[in-house]
Motif scaffolding. Structure first.
Motif, PDB file in Angstrom:
ATOM      1  N   MET A   1      53.693  20.575  40.771  1.00  0.00           N
ATOM      2  CA  MET A   1      52.453  20.722  40.170  1.00  0.00           C
ATOM      3  C   MET A   1      51.043  20.309  41.157  1.00  0.00           C
ATOM      4  O   MET A   1      51.460  19.239  42.012  1.00  0.00           O
ATOM      5  N   GLY A   2      49.997  20.805  41.139  1.00  0.00           N
ATOM      6  CA  GLY A   2      48.980  20.454  42.143  1.00  0.00           C
ATOM      7  C   GLY A   2      48.387  19.189  41.608  1.00  0.00           C
ATOM      8  O   GLY A   2      48.687  18.633  40.657  1.00  0.00           O
ATOM      9  N   ASP A   3      47.264  18.944  42.343  1.00  0.00           N
ATOM     10  CA  ASP A   3      46.406  17.665  41.702  1.00  0.00           C
ATOM     11  C   ASP A   3      45.196  18.207  41.042  1.00  0.00           C
ATOM     12  O   ASP A   3      44.293  17.459  41.194  1.00  0.00           O
ATOM     13  N   HIS A  27      40.142  15.595  45.033  1.00  0.00           N
ATOM     14  CA  HIS A  27      40.874  16.343  44.074  1.00  0.00           C
ATOM     15  C   HIS A  27      39.925  17.456  43.480  1.00  0.00           C
ATOM     16  O   HIS A  27      38.940  17.542  43.278  1.00  0.00           O
ATOM     17  N   PRO A  28      40.773  18.633  43.416  1.00  0.00           N
ATOM     18  CA  PRO A  28      40.263  19.789  42.800  1.00  0.00           C
ATOM     19  C   PRO A  28      39.971  19.579  41.328  1.00  0.00           C
ATOM     20  O   PRO A  28      40.615  18.922  40.546  1.00  0.00           O
ATOM     21  N   VAL A  29      38.655  19.972  40.737  1.00  0.00           N
ATOM     22  CA  VAL A  29      38.335  19.680  39.594  1.00  0.00           C
ATOM     23  C   VAL A  29      38.272  21.065  38.707  1.00  0.00           C
ATOM     24  O   VAL A  29      37.651  21.930  39.305  1.00  0.00           O
ATOM     25  N   ARG A  30      38.594  21.048  37.270  1.00  0.00           N
ATOM     26  CA  ARG A  30      38.525  22.042  36.623  1.00  0.00           C
ATOM     27  C   ARG A  30      37.323  21.482  35.697  1.00  0.00           C
ATOM     28  O   ARG A  30      37.696  20.563  34.628  1.00  0.00           O
ATOM     29  N   GLY A  63      48.390  24.440  35.349  1.00  0.00           N
ATOM     30  CA  GLY A  63      48.318  24.147  36.588  1.00  0.00           C
ATOM     31  C   GLY A  63      47.520  22.727  36.851  1.00  0.00           C
ATOM     32  O   GLY A  63      47.413  22.250  37.932  1.00  0.00           O
ATOM     33  N   ALA A  64      46.965  22.173  35.677  1.00  0.00           N
ATOM     34  CA  ALA A  64      46.361  20.923  35.848  1.00  0.00           C
ATOM     35  C   ALA A  64      47.173  20.000  35.706  1.00  0.00           C
ATOM     36  O   ALA A  64      48.188  19.579  35.071  1.00  0.00           O
ATOM     37  N   ALA A  65      47.114  18.916  36.614  1.00  0.00           N
ATOM     38  CA  ALA A  65      48.108  17.729  36.879  1.00  0.00           C
ATOM     39  C   ALA A  65      47.741  16.712  35.712  1.00  0.00           C
ATOM     40  O   ALA A  65      48.620  16.101  35.018  1.00  0.00           O
ATOM     41  N   ALA A  66      46.338  16.678  35.488  1.00  0.00           N
ATOM     42  CA  ALA A  66      45.904  15.485  34.236  1.00  0.00           C
ATOM     43  C   ALA A  66      44.910  16.400  33.746  1.00  0.00           C
ATOM     44  O   ALA A  66      44.074  17.099  34.172  1.00  0.00           O
ATOM     45  N   VAL A  67      44.622  15.941  32.313  1.00  0.00           N
ATOM     46  CA  VAL A  67      43.345  16.317  31.680  1.00  0.00           C
ATOM     47  C   VAL A  67      42.647  14.940  31.159  1.00  0.00           C
ATOM     48  O   VAL A  67      43.408  14.355  30.441  1.00  0.00           O
ATOM     49  N   ALA A  97      49.333  18.926  26.617  1.00  0.00           N
ATOM     50  CA  ALA A  97      50.783  18.547  26.678  1.00  0.00           C
ATOM     51  C   ALA A  97      51.472  19.856  27.034  1.00  0.00           C
ATOM     52  O   ALA A  97      52.577  19.586  27.505  1.00  0.00           O
ATOM     53  N   GLN A  98      51.263  21.021  26.184  1.00  0.00           N
ATOM     54  CA  GLN A  98      52.114  22.185  26.321  1.00  0.00           C
ATOM     55  C   GLN A  98      52.108  22.645  27.682  1.00  0.00           C
ATOM     56  O   GLN A  98      53.233  23.214  28.358  1.00  0.00           O
ATOM     57  N   ALA A  99      50.837  22.230  28.521  1.00  0.00           N
ATOM     58  CA  ALA A  99      50.850  22.797  29.846  1.00  0.00           C
ATOM     59  C   ALA A  99      51.467  21.938  30.781  1.00  0.00           C
ATOM     60  O   ALA A  99      51.571  22.154  32.099  1.00  0.00           O
TER      61      ALA A  99
END
Length: 313
Positions: A1-3, A27-30, A63-67, A97-99
């Motif tokens: 998983m990415g960062d 960190h790349p951000v969504r 693909g998100a490491a954390a939300v 959580a599912q991701a």
């Protein structure tokens, strides 16, 4: 998983600061928000802007490491809080959580109960939450519901969860907080005592949230109080604000609220004893878990206040 770090409420007071801190750390951000993003983001390829109203649609989180879930309504009654905060929050956290993402919920220190605390007691992550949420405000009840739902989702999916409870966040454009009392024109009506204000400067809140999203986690669910090291009493904070306070004692506030208790929910919030005690009771606070996570203070009160004023100018 990415960062990749996904941030909800990315266009808000706290969300913008979290996005900025994440980009400072590469960190790349969504960035998930309802309105228009800041113009400066268009020049940063590391920020992927997603326009989404969480009440009606959920963004892709693969693909998100954390939300970091910072989106929330700050005011409104229980129906508004349920519609705009509690229900969308549960759906968003379940999708995260599912991701396979780590969940970082922005809660609030307001969920704690002060009814059974003695004056100047030490408040930390072991302090119980409010046992009578019906006697508090809708915002507190919504934050309690968010924490409950987040813990259930974490248990159901085995997702790592950090619940971060900031104190009263202050920064450019937001210097006042409900722990000070009532504003009466140029004066402030609030108790004079040596208790600490549970403050968190905006850059400190962003730092702690990013650490919560990126640092290794020993337990599946962790609670972290996001508070400054420099926690002034009311007199010092008023001086930093350039305001004057009326010198009233805590006991007078508490006795007045106790006398009004039979009127119950018909009273304005600050006249209900549980609300008053949670906001104005003299207490001390600990932030050891934030330090264990890696938090390092970047400014004391006066320097932080000066920075907030410069940024606002």
């Amino acid at each position: 998983m990415g960062d990749v770090i996904a941030v909800t409420g990315a266009g808000g007071f706290l969300g913008r600061a979290v996005v900025a801190r994440a980009r400072e750390k590469s960190h790349p951000v969504r960035a998930i928000l309802r309105g228009d993003p800041p113009e400066a983001w268009a020049a940063d390829p590391g920020i992927d802007v997603i326009r989404a109203d969480l009440r009606h649609e959920l963004p892709a989180l693969d693909g998100a490491a954390a939300v970091i879930h910072a989106a929330a309504r700050m005011s409104g009654d229980d129906a508004a809080q349920a519609r705009d905060t509690v229900t969308p929050s549960a759906a968003l956290l379940q999708r995260a959580a599912q991701a396979g993402a780590r969940l970082v919920l922005v809660s609030s220190i307001s969920v704690l109960g002060a009814r059974d605390l003695a004056p100047f007691a030490l408040v930390d992550e072991a302090t119980p939450v409010e046992p009578h949420p019906e006697r508090r405000d809708a915002y507190t009840r919504a934050k309690l519901a968010q924490e409950r739902d987040a813990c259930e989702i974490s248990a159901r999916y085995g997702a790592q969860l950090r619940i971060v409870r900031p104190g009263a966040i202050f920064g450019a454009g937001r210097l006042w907080n409900a722990h000070m009392g009532i504003e009466l024109g140029p004066l402030v009506l609030g108790p004079r005592h040596a208790g600490e204000l549970p403050l968190c400067w905006l850059p400190h809140a962003a730092q702690i949230l990013l650490l919560a999203a990126t640092r290794p986690q020993a337990q599946t669910i962790e609670l972290i109080h996001a508070l400054d090291d420099d926690r002034p009493d009311r007199a010092r904070f008023l001086a930093a604000l350039g305001r004057r306070g009326l010198p009233l004692g805590w006991r007078g506030f508490d006795m007045a609220a106790r006398a009004l208790t039979p009127l119950g929910p018909r009273l304005p919030g600050l006249l209900r004893r549980e609300v008053l005690r949670a906001r104005l009771m003299p207490l001390r606070y600990a932030n050891a878990r934030a330090h264990a996570l890696g938090f390092r203070a970047e400014a004391g009160l006066e320097a932080a206040m000066a920075d907030a004023r410069r940024a606002r100018a």
